[in-house]
Design a protein around this motif. Structure first.
Motif, PDB file in Angstrom:
ATOM      1  N   ASN A 169       0.784  -1.228   0.000  1.00  0.00           N
ATOM      2  CA  ASN A 169       0.000   0.000   0.000  1.00  0.00           C
ATOM      3  C   ASN A 169       0.820   1.285   0.000  1.00  0.00           C
ATOM      4  N   TYR A 170       2.091   1.217   0.425  1.00  0.00           N
ATOM      5  CA  TYR A 170       2.855   2.452   0.597  1.00  0.00           C
ATOM      6  C   TYR A 170       4.262   2.436  -0.006  1.00  0.00           C
ATOM      7  N   SER A 171       4.805   1.294  -0.312  1.00  0.00           N
ATOM      8  CA  SER A 171       6.147   1.173  -0.920  1.00  0.00           C
ATOM      9  C   SER A 171       7.215   2.025  -0.226  1.00  0.00           C
ATOM     10  N   PRO A 172       7.418   1.852   1.074  1.00  0.00           N
ATOM     11  CA  PRO A 172       8.441   2.645   1.757  1.00  0.00           C
ATOM     12  C   PRO A 172       9.851   2.180   1.390  1.00  0.00           C
ATOM     13  N   LYS A 173      10.821   3.012   1.716  1.00  0.00           N
ATOM     14  CA  LYS A 173      12.220   2.653   1.496  1.00  0.00           C
ATOM     15  C   LYS A 173      12.666   1.572   2.481  1.00  0.00           C
ATOM     16  N   LYS A 174      12.074   1.592   3.672  1.00  0.00           N
ATOM     17  CA  LYS A 174      12.440   0.640   4.728  1.00  0.00           C
ATOM     18  C   LYS A 174      11.281   0.574   5.713  1.00  0.00           C
ATOM     19  N   ILE A 175      11.194  -0.539   6.433  1.00  0.00           N
ATOM     20  CA  ILE A 175      10.208  -0.650   7.503  1.00  0.00           C
ATOM     21  C   ILE A 175      10.950  -1.016   8.781  1.00  0.00           C
ATOM     22  N   TYR A 176      10.852  -0.141   9.769  1.00  0.00           N
ATOM     23  CA  TYR A 176      11.442  -0.412  11.072  1.00  0.00           C
ATOM     24  C   TYR A 176      10.443  -1.194  11.915  1.00  0.00           C
ATOM     25  N   THR A 177      10.943  -2.128  12.690  1.00  0.00           N
ATOM     26  CA  THR A 177      10.125  -2.874  13.639  1.00  0.00           C
ATOM     27  C   THR A 177      10.782  -2.741  14.999  1.00  0.00           C
ATOM     28  N   VAL A 178      10.039  -2.177  15.935  1.00  0.00           N
ATOM     29  CA  VAL A 178      10.614  -1.910  17.247  1.00  0.00           C
ATOM     30  C   VAL A 178       9.566  -2.156  18.324  1.00  0.00           C
ATOM     31  N   THR A 179      10.030  -2.590  19.469  1.00  0.00           N
ATOM     32  CA  THR A 179       9.171  -2.688  20.647  1.00  0.00           C
ATOM     33  C   THR A 179       9.905  -2.060  21.823  1.00  0.00           C
ATOM     34  N   ILE A 180       9.204  -1.207  22.528  1.00  0.00           N
ATOM     35  CA  ILE A 180       9.784  -0.539  23.688  1.00  0.00           C
ATOM     36  C   ILE A 180       8.912  -0.826  24.909  1.00  0.00           C
ATOM     37  N   SER A 181       7.621  -0.600  24.775  1.00  0.00           N
ATOM     38  CA  SER A 181       6.613  -0.933  25.793  1.00  0.00           C
ATOM     39  C   SER A 181       6.906  -0.303  27.147  1.00  0.00           C
ATOM     40  N   GLU A 182       7.260   0.961  27.146  1.00  0.00           N
ATOM     41  CA  GLU A 182       7.461   1.694  28.397  1.00  0.00           C
ATOM     42  C   GLU A 182       6.245   2.564  28.715  1.00  0.00           C
ATOM     43  N   ALA A 183       5.817   3.412  27.770  1.00  0.00           N
ATOM     44  CA  ALA A 183       4.665   4.285  28.004  1.00  0.00           C
ATOM     45  C   ALA A 183       3.398   3.456  28.207  1.00  0.00           C
ATOM     46  N   VAL A 184       3.282   2.391  27.442  1.00  0.00           N
ATOM     47  CA  VAL A 184       2.178   1.439  27.580  1.00  0.00           C
ATOM     48  C   VAL A 184       2.837   0.077  27.798  1.00  0.00           C
TER      49      VAL A 184
END
Length: 121
Positions: free
Chosen positions: A77-92
Protein backbone atom coordinates in the motif's frame (compact mmCIF):
# COMPACT_ATOMS: atom_id res chain seq x y z
CA UNK A 1 -1.07 -2.24 35.61
CA UNK A 2 -3.89 -4.69 35.19
CA UNK A 3 -5.47 -5.53 31.87
CA UNK A 4 -8.55 -3.57 33.01
CA UNK A 5 -6.45 -0.38 33.13
CA UNK A 6 -4.40 -1.09 30.00
CA UNK A 7 -4.90 1.25 27.04
CA UNK A 8 -4.21 -1.53 24.52
CA UNK A 9 -6.52 -4.04 26.20
CA UNK A 10 -9.28 -1.40 26.16
CA UNK A 11 -8.76 -0.85 22.43
CA UNK A 12 -9.00 -4.61 21.82
CA UNK A 13 -12.24 -4.88 23.80
CA UNK A 14 -13.95 -1.91 22.12
CA UNK A 15 -16.28 -3.46 19.55
CA UNK A 16 -16.38 -0.21 17.56
CA UNK A 17 -12.71 -0.68 16.56
CA UNK A 18 -11.78 -2.42 13.34
CA UNK A 19 -8.42 -4.08 12.82
CA UNK A 20 -6.39 -4.91 9.72
CA UNK A 21 -5.99 -8.47 10.94
CA UNK A 22 -7.04 -10.45 13.97
CA UNK A 23 -6.14 -14.00 14.98
CA UNK A 24 -6.69 -15.87 18.22
CA UNK A 25 -3.38 -14.52 19.52
CA UNK A 26 -2.65 -11.23 17.71
CA UNK A 27 -4.13 -7.95 16.51
CA UNK A 28 -2.63 -5.90 13.71
CA UNK A 29 -3.98 -2.36 13.58
CA UNK A 30 -3.27 1.01 12.09
CA UNK A 31 -1.68 3.65 14.30
CA UNK A 32 -3.55 6.79 15.21
CA UNK A 33 -3.70 9.50 12.54
CA UNK A 34 -1.75 11.73 14.94
CA UNK A 35 1.35 9.63 14.24
CA UNK A 36 1.39 11.39 10.86
CA UNK A 37 3.09 8.43 9.15
CA UNK A 38 1.15 6.58 6.45
CA UNK A 39 1.24 2.83 6.96
CA UNK A 40 2.36 2.93 10.61
CA UNK A 41 1.01 -0.23 12.29
CA UNK A 42 0.87 -1.81 15.72
CA UNK A 43 1.21 -5.54 16.24
CA UNK A 44 -0.16 -6.53 19.65
CA UNK A 45 -0.80 -9.77 21.52
CA UNK A 46 -4.47 -10.11 22.42
CA UNK A 47 -3.63 -11.22 25.94
CA UNK A 48 -2.15 -8.67 28.29
CA UNK A 49 1.57 -9.42 28.15
CA UNK A 50 4.32 -7.19 29.50
CA UNK A 51 7.34 -9.22 28.40
CA UNK A 52 8.45 -11.65 25.72
CA UNK A 53 8.92 -14.32 28.40
CA UNK A 54 5.16 -14.30 28.99
CA UNK A 55 4.36 -15.37 25.41
CA UNK A 56 2.89 -18.82 24.98
CA UNK A 57 4.43 -21.22 22.45
CA UNK A 58 1.42 -20.55 20.19
CA UNK A 59 1.95 -16.78 20.43
CA UNK A 60 5.59 -17.22 19.47
CA UNK A 61 4.75 -19.58 16.61
CA UNK A 62 2.09 -17.30 15.15
CA UNK A 63 4.03 -14.03 15.54
CA UNK A 64 5.92 -14.40 12.26
CA UNK A 65 2.70 -14.96 10.31
CA UNK A 66 1.15 -11.73 11.56
CA UNK A 67 4.41 -9.80 11.20
CA UNK A 68 4.61 -10.93 7.58
CA UNK A 69 1.01 -9.78 6.98
CA UNK A 70 1.85 -6.35 8.35
CA UNK A 71 5.04 -6.00 6.34
CA UNK A 72 3.29 -7.09 3.15
CA UNK A 73 0.38 -4.71 3.75
CA UNK A 74 2.70 -1.74 4.30
CA UNK A 75 4.81 -2.61 1.24
CA UNK A 76 1.81 -3.17 -1.03
CA UNK A 77 0.00 0.00 0.00
CA UNK A 78 2.86 2.45 0.60
CA UNK A 79 6.15 1.17 -0.92
CA UNK A 80 8.44 2.64 1.76
CA UNK A 81 12.22 2.65 1.50
CA UNK A 82 12.44 0.64 4.73
CA UNK A 83 10.21 -0.65 7.50
CA UNK A 84 11.44 -0.41 11.07
CA UNK A 85 10.12 -2.87 13.64
CA UNK A 86 10.61 -1.91 17.25
CA UNK A 87 9.17 -2.69 20.65
CA UNK A 88 9.78 -0.54 23.69
CA UNK A 89 6.61 -0.93 25.79
CA UNK A 90 7.46 1.69 28.40
CA UNK A 91 4.67 4.29 28.00
CA UNK A 92 2.18 1.44 27.58
CA UNK A 93 3.49 -1.71 29.30
CA UNK A 94 1.36 -4.11 27.21
CA UNK A 95 4.12 -5.36 24.92
CA UNK A 96 3.57 -4.40 21.30
CA UNK A 97 5.49 -3.87 18.11
CA UNK A 98 5.64 -0.68 16.07
CA UNK A 99 5.93 -1.27 12.31
CA UNK A 100 7.13 2.09 11.07
CA UNK A 101 7.64 2.74 7.36
CA UNK A 102 10.45 5.14 6.40
CA UNK A 103 9.96 7.19 3.24
CA UNK A 104 12.92 9.56 3.32
CA UNK A 105 16.70 9.29 3.31
CA UNK A 106 17.17 12.59 5.17
CA UNK A 107 16.26 11.11 8.55
CA UNK A 108 17.05 7.50 9.48
CA UNK A 109 17.36 5.14 12.42
CA UNK A 110 16.65 6.22 15.99
CA UNK A 111 15.98 9.90 15.11
CA UNK A 112 13.37 8.79 12.54
CA UNK A 113 11.74 6.41 15.02
CA UNK A 114 11.63 9.11 17.68
CA UNK A 115 9.97 11.53 15.27
CA UNK A 116 7.47 8.84 14.25
CA UNK A 117 6.64 7.93 17.85
CA UNK A 118 6.06 11.60 18.63
CA UNK A 119 4.00 12.23 15.47
CA UNK A 120 6.57 14.72 14.16
CA UNK A 121 7.24 13.37 10.69
Amino acid sequence: MSSLECKICKIHLDSSNTFLYESNEWILREAEKEKNCAGYLYLEPKKHRTSFVEFSPIEYASLSVVLEKGMNWITKNYSPKKIYTVTISEAVPHIHFHLVPRYTDELKGIPYLQAALEGKL
